[in-house]
Write a protein that holds these residues in place. Structure first.
Motif, mmCIF file in Angstrom:
data_model
loop_
_atom_site.group_PDB
_atom_site.id
_atom_site.type_symbol
_atom_site.label_atom_id
_atom_site.label_comp_id
_atom_site.label_asym_id
_atom_site.label_seq_id
_atom_site.Cartn_x
_atom_site.Cartn_y
_atom_site.Cartn_z
ATOM 1 N N ASP A 1 0.824 -1.212 0.000
ATOM 2 C CA ASP A 1 0.000 0.000 0.000
ATOM 3 C C ASP A 1 0.859 1.263 0.000
ATOM 4 O O ASP A 1 0.522 2.244 -0.670
ATOM 5 C CB ASP A 1 -0.960 0.007 1.190
ATOM 6 N N GLU A 2 1.952 1.245 0.756
ATOM 7 C CA GLU A 2 2.850 2.404 0.773
ATOM 8 C C GLU A 2 3.495 2.595 -0.601
ATOM 9 O O GLU A 2 3.638 3.732 -1.067
ATOM 10 C CB GLU A 2 3.934 2.232 1.837
ATOM 11 N N ALA A 3 3.853 1.505 -1.260
ATOM 12 C CA ALA A 3 4.438 1.599 -2.609
ATOM 13 C C ALA A 3 3.435 2.232 -3.571
ATOM 14 O O ALA A 3 3.803 3.101 -4.373
ATOM 15 C CB ALA A 3 4.862 0.223 -3.100
ATOM 16 N N ILE A 4 2.187 1.821 -3.477
ATOM 17 C CA ILE A 4 1.140 2.393 -4.345
ATOM 18 C C ILE A 4 0.986 3.885 -4.075
ATOM 19 O O ILE A 4 0.915 4.694 -5.009
ATOM 20 C CB ILE A 4 -0.189 1.636 -4.165
ATOM 21 N N GLU A 5 0.942 4.262 -2.804
ATOM 22 C CA GLU A 5 0.832 5.684 -2.458
ATOM 23 C C GLU A 5 2.036 6.474 -2.961
ATOM 24 O O GLU A 5 1.891 7.603 -3.445
ATOM 25 C CB GLU A 5 0.691 5.855 -0.947
ATOM 26 N N LEU A 6 3.220 5.882 -2.870
ATOM 27 C CA LEU A 6 4.423 6.547 -3.364
ATOM 28 C C LEU A 6 4.377 6.718 -4.889
ATOM 29 O O LEU A 6 4.782 7.755 -5.411
ATOM 30 C CB LEU A 6 5.677 5.756 -2.968
ATOM 31 N N ILE A 7 3.892 5.704 -5.583
ATOM 32 C CA ILE A 7 3.764 5.817 -7.036
ATOM 33 C C ILE A 7 2.809 6.958 -7.384
ATOM 34 O O ILE A 7 3.091 7.774 -8.263
ATOM 35 C CB ILE A 7 3.282 4.498 -7.664
ATOM 36 N N GLN A 8 1.690 7.022 -6.688
ATOM 37 C CA GLN A 8 0.725 8.096 -6.944
ATOM 38 C C GLN A 8 1.351 9.462 -6.667
ATOM 39 O O GLN A 8 1.249 10.383 -7.482
ATOM 40 C CB GLN A 8 -0.531 7.898 -6.097
ATOM 41 N N ASN A 9 2.017 9.591 -5.533
ATOM 42 C CA ASN A 9 2.636 10.861 -5.151
ATOM 43 C C ASN A 9 3.727 11.264 -6.140
ATOM 44 O O ASN A 9 3.770 12.412 -6.595
ATOM 45 C CB ASN A 9 3.201 10.763 -3.737
ATOM 46 N N ASN A 10 4.596 10.317 -6.487
ATOM 47 C CA ASN A 10 5.687 10.638 -7.402
ATOM 48 C C ASN A 10 5.184 10.904 -8.817
ATOM 49 O O ASN A 10 5.772 11.709 -9.546
ATOM 50 C CB ASN A 10 6.737 9.527 -7.381
ATOM 51 N N SER A 11 4.095 10.270 -9.205
ATOM 52 C CA SER A 11 3.493 10.551 -10.516
ATOM 53 C C SER A 11 2.922 11.962 -10.547
ATOM 54 O O SER A 11 3.045 12.677 -11.551
ATOM 55 C CB SER A 11 2.394 9.532 -10.838
ATOM 56 N N ARG A 12 2.309 12.381 -9.443
ATOM 57 C CA ARG A 12 1.777 13.747 -9.368
ATOM 58 C C ARG A 12 2.922 14.762 -9.438
ATOM 59 O O ARG A 12 2.821 15.784 -10.125
ATOM 60 C CB ARG A 12 0.940 13.935 -8.111
ATOM 61 N N LYS A 13 4.015 14.492 -8.735
ATOM 62 C CA LYS A 13 5.181 15.384 -8.781
ATOM 63 C C LYS A 13 5.725 15.476 -10.205
ATOM 64 O O LYS A 13 6.075 16.558 -10.673
ATOM 65 C CB LYS A 13 6.297 14.869 -7.857
ATOM 66 N N TYR A 14 5.802 14.341 -10.881
ATOM 67 C CA TYR A 14 6.314 14.307 -12.248
ATOM 68 C C TYR A 14 5.406 15.114 -13.177
ATOM 69 O O TYR A 14 5.889 15.861 -14.036
ATOM 70 C CB TYR A 14 6.441 12.861 -12.725
ATOM 71 N N ALA A 15 4.107 14.998 -12.988
ATOM 72 C CA ALA A 15 3.154 15.765 -13.801
ATOM 73 C C ALA A 15 3.354 17.262 -13.585
ATOM 74 O O ALA A 15 3.316 18.053 -14.538
ATOM 75 C CB ALA A 15 1.717 15.356 -13.470
#
Length: 119
Positions: free
Chosen positions: A71-85
């Protein structure tokens, strides 16, 4: 500036940040449902390569290494994807030749393109 035998028409799509973030979050969940963790497992042995240091893989590799939960990995992917956007939008906004629209402005985009192509 290099002279090219064609004309470049630049169009950018942007949307309200809250809506963009929600779409990113949903897309990550969809990718997970469609086998992102299994895909990452197949390339885990290549994790040392620079090409594997991408949003998505690096967070899942951290999960495989035991440094975070699934779950933490999924949240990190979401957060890092938002940062990248955000970084992408910052980069593209520097280009004054980009004509910005929202995805729902289909008719306006077609009208703009027709106007540009006929000029």
């Amino acid at each position: 500036t290099k002279k090219r035998p064609f004309r470049i028409i630049k169009i950018g799509l942007n949307m309200e940040r809250e809506k963009l973030y929600e779409r990113i979050n949903q897309r990550v969940l969809q990718m997970v449902e469609q086998g992102l963790f299994e895909e990452a497992q197949n390339v885990y042995h290549l994790r040392h390569l620079n090409s594997m240091n991408t949003v998505g893989y690096k967070e899942i590799f951290a999960h495989f290494d035991g440094t975070c939960t699934r779950d933490e990995a999924i949240e990190l992917i979401q957060n890092n994807s938002r940062k990248y956007a955000r970084k992408q939008l910052t980069w593209f906004r520097k280009d004054a030749e980009i004509n910005w629209f929202t995805p729902d402005q289909y008719d306006e985009i077609i009208t703009f393109l027709n106007s540009e192509l006929n000029s």
